[in-house]
Design a protein around this motif. Structure first.
Motif, PDB file in Angstrom:
ATOM      1  N   TRP A 218       0.700  -1.304   0.172  1.00 31.07           N
ATOM      2  CA  TRP A 218      -0.042   0.023  -0.059  1.00 31.07           C
ATOM      3  C   TRP A 218       0.871   1.440   0.007  1.00 31.07           C
ATOM      4  CZ3 TRP A 218      -4.923  -0.772  -1.205  1.00 31.07           C
ATOM      5  CH2 TRP A 218      -5.350  -2.165  -1.047  1.00 31.07           C
ATOM      6  N   GLY A 219       1.915   1.145   0.453  1.00 30.92           N
ATOM      7  CA  GLY A 219       2.836   2.405   0.867  1.00 30.92           C
ATOM      8  C   GLY A 219       2.291   3.265   1.837  1.00 30.92           C
ATOM      9  N   GLY A 220       3.092   4.595   1.698  1.00 35.47           N
ATOM     10  CA  GLY A 220       2.578   5.417   2.827  1.00 35.47           C
ATOM     11  C   GLY A 220       2.631   5.064   4.128  1.00 35.47           C
ATOM     12  N   ALA A 221       1.881   5.240   5.219  1.00 35.32           N
ATOM     13  CA  ALA A 221       2.016   4.987   6.487  1.00 35.32           C
ATOM     14  C   ALA A 221       0.902   4.146   7.067  1.00 35.32           C
ATOM     15  CB  ALA A 221       2.097   6.209   7.455  1.00 35.32           C
ATOM     16  N   PRO A 236       2.674  12.887   5.051  1.00 35.78           N
ATOM     17  CA  PRO A 236       3.393  13.433   4.305  1.00 35.78           C
ATOM     18  C   PRO A 236       4.907  12.596   4.062  1.00 35.78           C
ATOM     19  CG  PRO A 236       3.713  13.935   6.676  1.00 35.78           C
ATOM     20  CD  PRO A 236       2.515  12.961   6.551  1.00 35.78           C
ATOM     21  N   ALA A 237       5.464  12.957   2.962  1.00 38.58           N
ATOM     22  CA  ALA A 237       6.770  12.033   2.502  1.00 38.58           C
ATOM     23  C   ALA A 237       7.993  12.902   3.449  1.00 38.58           C
ATOM     24  CB  ALA A 237       7.007  12.062   1.042  1.00 38.58           C
ATOM     25  N   VAL A 286      -0.282  14.077  14.519  1.00 43.97           N
ATOM     26  CA  VAL A 286       0.332  15.084  13.797  1.00 43.97           C
ATOM     27  C   VAL A 286       0.534  14.698  12.477  1.00 43.97           C
ATOM     28  CG1 VAL A 286       2.621  16.181  13.813  1.00 43.97           C
ATOM     29  CG2 VAL A 286       1.726  15.531  16.113  1.00 43.97           C
ATOM     30  N   LEU A 287       0.725  13.686  11.931  1.00 44.97           N
ATOM     31  CA  LEU A 287       1.064  13.228  10.682  1.00 44.97           C
ATOM     32  C   LEU A 287      -0.262  13.567   9.933  1.00 44.97           C
ATOM     33  CD1 LEU A 287       3.030   9.709  10.903  1.00 44.97           C
ATOM     34  CD2 LEU A 287       3.951  12.098  10.090  1.00 44.97           C
ATOM     35  N   GLY A 288      -1.399  13.304  10.355  1.00 42.86           N
ATOM     36  CA  GLY A 288      -2.696  13.440   9.736  1.00 42.86           C
ATOM     37  C   GLY A 288      -2.883  15.055   9.409  1.00 42.86           C
ATOM     38  N   GLU A 289      -2.467  15.950  10.449  1.00 43.24           N
ATOM     39  CA  GLU A 289      -2.438  17.409  10.363  1.00 43.24           C
ATOM     40  C   GLU A 289      -1.465  17.610   9.138  1.00 43.24           C
ATOM     41  OE1 GLU A 289      -1.669  19.237  13.902  1.00 43.24           O
ATOM     42  OE2 GLU A 289      -3.753  18.976  14.782  1.00 43.24           O
ATOM     43  N   MET A 290      -0.237  17.271   9.258  1.00 41.89           N
ATOM     44  CA  MET A 290       0.579  17.757   8.227  1.00 41.89           C
ATOM     45  C   MET A 290       0.315  17.213   6.842  1.00 41.89           C
ATOM     46  SD  MET A 290       4.109  16.318  10.110  1.00 41.89           S
ATOM     47  CE  MET A 290       5.370  17.128   8.865  1.00 41.89           C
ATOM     48  N   ALA A 295       3.755  22.381   8.841  1.00 44.28           N
ATOM     49  CA  ALA A 295       4.565  23.434   9.324  1.00 44.28           C
ATOM     50  C   ALA A 295       5.616  23.116  10.134  1.00 44.28           C
ATOM     51  CB  ALA A 295       3.136  24.186  10.028  1.00 44.28           C
ATOM     52  N   LEU A 296       6.443  24.014  10.209  1.00 49.34           N
ATOM     53  CA  LEU A 296       7.743  23.763  11.094  1.00 49.34           C
ATOM     54  C   LEU A 296       7.294  23.415  12.409  1.00 49.34           C
ATOM     55  CD1 LEU A 296      10.834  23.746  11.412  1.00 49.34           C
ATOM     56  CD2 LEU A 296      10.666  26.353  12.032  1.00 49.34           C
ATOM     57  N   GLU A 297       6.324  23.970  13.117  1.00 50.79           N
ATOM     58  CA  GLU A 297       6.027  23.534  14.445  1.00 50.79           C
ATOM     59  C   GLU A 297       5.634  21.910  14.547  1.00 50.79           C
ATOM     60  OE1 GLU A 297       4.571  25.859  12.917  1.00 50.79           O
ATOM     61  OE2 GLU A 297       5.482  27.852  13.849  1.00 50.79           O
ATOM     62  N   GLN A 298       5.129  21.370  13.542  1.00 55.44           N
ATOM     63  CA  GLN A 298       4.792  19.854  13.584  1.00 55.44           C
ATOM     64  C   GLN A 298       6.348  19.108  13.673  1.00 55.44           C
ATOM     65  OE1 GLN A 298       2.232  20.429  10.334  1.00 55.44           O
ATOM     66  NE2 GLN A 298       0.447  20.359  11.245  1.00 55.44           N
ATOM     67  N   TYR A 299       7.103  19.655  12.703  1.00 51.81           N
ATOM     68  CA  TYR A 299       8.363  19.074  12.648  1.00 51.81           C
ATOM     69  C   TYR A 299       9.039  18.773  14.131  1.00 51.81           C
ATOM     70  CZ  TYR A 299       8.302  18.256   7.674  1.00 51.81           C
ATOM     71  OH  TYR A 299       7.939  17.803   6.518  1.00 51.81           O
ATOM     72  N   LEU A 300       8.998  19.931  14.784  1.00 48.95           N
ATOM     73  CA  LEU A 300       9.333  20.200  16.195  1.00 48.95           C
ATOM     74  C   LEU A 300       8.844  19.062  17.303  1.00 48.95           C
ATOM     75  CD1 LEU A 300       9.840  24.203  16.539  1.00 48.95           C
ATOM     76  CD2 LEU A 300      11.538  22.279  15.944  1.00 48.95           C
TER      77      LEU A 300
END
Length: 404
Positions: A218-221, A236-237, A286-290, A295-300
């Motif tokens: 299926w790929g992805g997550a 997101p990738a 968080v991945l669902g939001e991304m 946004a950078l805040e999500q990476y943090l």
């Protein structure tokens, strides 16, 4: 049966969060790794089935007539309906011995080679059984995934084989249209590919969870919880460094060690497992939001989750000095890392935020290489099993698949 050459690829996988906790009923997140296994299938009429696996030094050929004359009733010969989920069951030890005899491998053949050949023969005989005559095929499989590193190399192999064999036998249609560089199968066809790939994984691993072949298909997550697998929508990738410490590990012993620690210190270890579960769930959120607006805040937040999970895994006893060194090196460059898989060595992943300067990435890779590790830049959240046109694959892959 189709007569054209088929080019198929399938991704490996990494566990993002939930290692070991998943064994105790918690959630795990698995993501497709953008390192792929490539397969070229070419029908021919020389009466042979050729299999070449250059990564592990396998080159075998079998006479179709001999395979046709086998008593393959244990593979379901004679059934007229299209193969469904229950059609192929786990072979008995006697059946495996029959396949070993057919394989014709020397007694001192490495286990990895033996299991790869047995999985191929099982899928070939099972999937092609409805043909009037077993097809003559030349199959080459080459992978960017190192075997035995916990990156789903066997699943990518089984998924690629299942997709190619089902397509050449017209059990599923070839989705590649004129002008396409790459395409994927329908949801229904992917489900059939996944079911057959799971049988290949059973030949190799005995009792797999099904996560690796599902991610590769299926790929992805994917979210895995108590045997149930579901896809995350629009993950997101993410760019990562994948580092192989090259320290061998014993997955079974590591899993047993966590279980023993849980029995010995239940009031300490049970909350750790619950916390890892919460980390997986927060990462899923968080991945669902991304997927909608990164946004950078999500990476943090992802970096914080990585750090917390790595500390928890160390507390469970599945860390290793090599993994500590990996985390220290990347931390010195402002990056965040964790082990992926069983631990005790093996591989780790390092998240790369958007906007990171390439010289800094290269400096980190060089520092990790200087430790004796293998390190490369790649991504997670890659597409699942796909079919390609010959012109869409770069020259390196074409050469590896036989100079197409």
């Amino acid at each position: 049966m189709l007569s054209e050459v088929l080019l198929v690829s399938a991704p490996g996988k990494v566990i993002l969060h939930g290692e070991h906790a998943v064994v105790h009923g918690k959630v795990a997140l698995a993501v497709a790794l953008n390192l792929r296994t490539f397969l070229r299938l070419q029908p021919h009429s020389n009466g042979k089935v050729d299999l070449s696996l250059p990564n592990i030094g396998i080159k075998r050929a079998w006479d179709v007539a001999r395979l046709q004359s086998l008593d393959t009733s244990f593979l379901g010969e004679g059934k007229e309906e299209k193969p469904e989920q229950g059609d192929v069951t786990t072979p008995t030890p006697e059946q495996v011995e029959k396949l070993k005899e057919v394989a014709g491998l020397p007694d001192d053949c490495a286990v990895t080679k033996r299991l790869a050949v047995l999985a191929f023969l099982y899928l070939y005989l099972s999937i092609c059984r409805k043909q009037r005559a077993l097809p003559s095929l030349d199959i080459v499989v080459w992978s960017e995934l190192p075997p035995g590193a916990g990156l789903g190399s066997s699943a990518a192999y089984s998924v690629s084989l299942a997709a190619a064999l089902l397509t050449v036998c017209e059990e599923i249609p070839n989705p590649l249209k004129d002008g396409d560089c790459v395409n994927r199968w329908t949801k229904e066809d992917l489900e059939l590919i996944n079911k057959w790939a799971f049988q290949g994984e059973r030949m190799i691993h005995g009792n797999p969870s099904g996560v690796d072949n599902a991610v590769s298909t299926w790929g992805g997550a994917l979210r895995y919880h108590q045997g149930k697998i579901s896809s995350l929508k629009r993950p997101p990738a993410l760019q990562i460094l994948l580092t192989n410490t090259k320290v061998p590990r014993n997955t079974r012993a590591l899993v047993a060690g966590v279980r023993n620690r849980l029995l010995k210190f239940p009031e300490i270890v049970a909350p750790l497992l619950t916390s890892i579960d919460a980390i997986s769930l927060e990462c899923e959120r968080v991945l669902g939001e991304m997927g909608e607006a990164p946004a950078l805040e999500q990476y943090l937040v992802l970096e914080e989750l990585i750090d917390m999970n790595q500390h928890h895994l160390n507390a469970l006893g599945v860390g290793h000095a090599s993994l500590d060194q990996l985390c220290q090196v990347t931390r010195a460059h402002g990056l965040h890392s964790k082990l992926t898989g069983a631990g005790g060595g093996g591989c780790g992943i390092t998240l790369l935020k958007p906007g990171l300067e390439q010289p800094e990435v290269e400096a980190t890779k060089q520092a990790l290489t200087s430790c004796g590790f293998d390190c490369l830049e790649t991504s997670i959240g890659a597409p699942g099993v796909s079919i390609h046109s010959a012109t869409s694959l770069d020259s390196r892959v074409q050469q590896a698949l036989g100079g197409l």
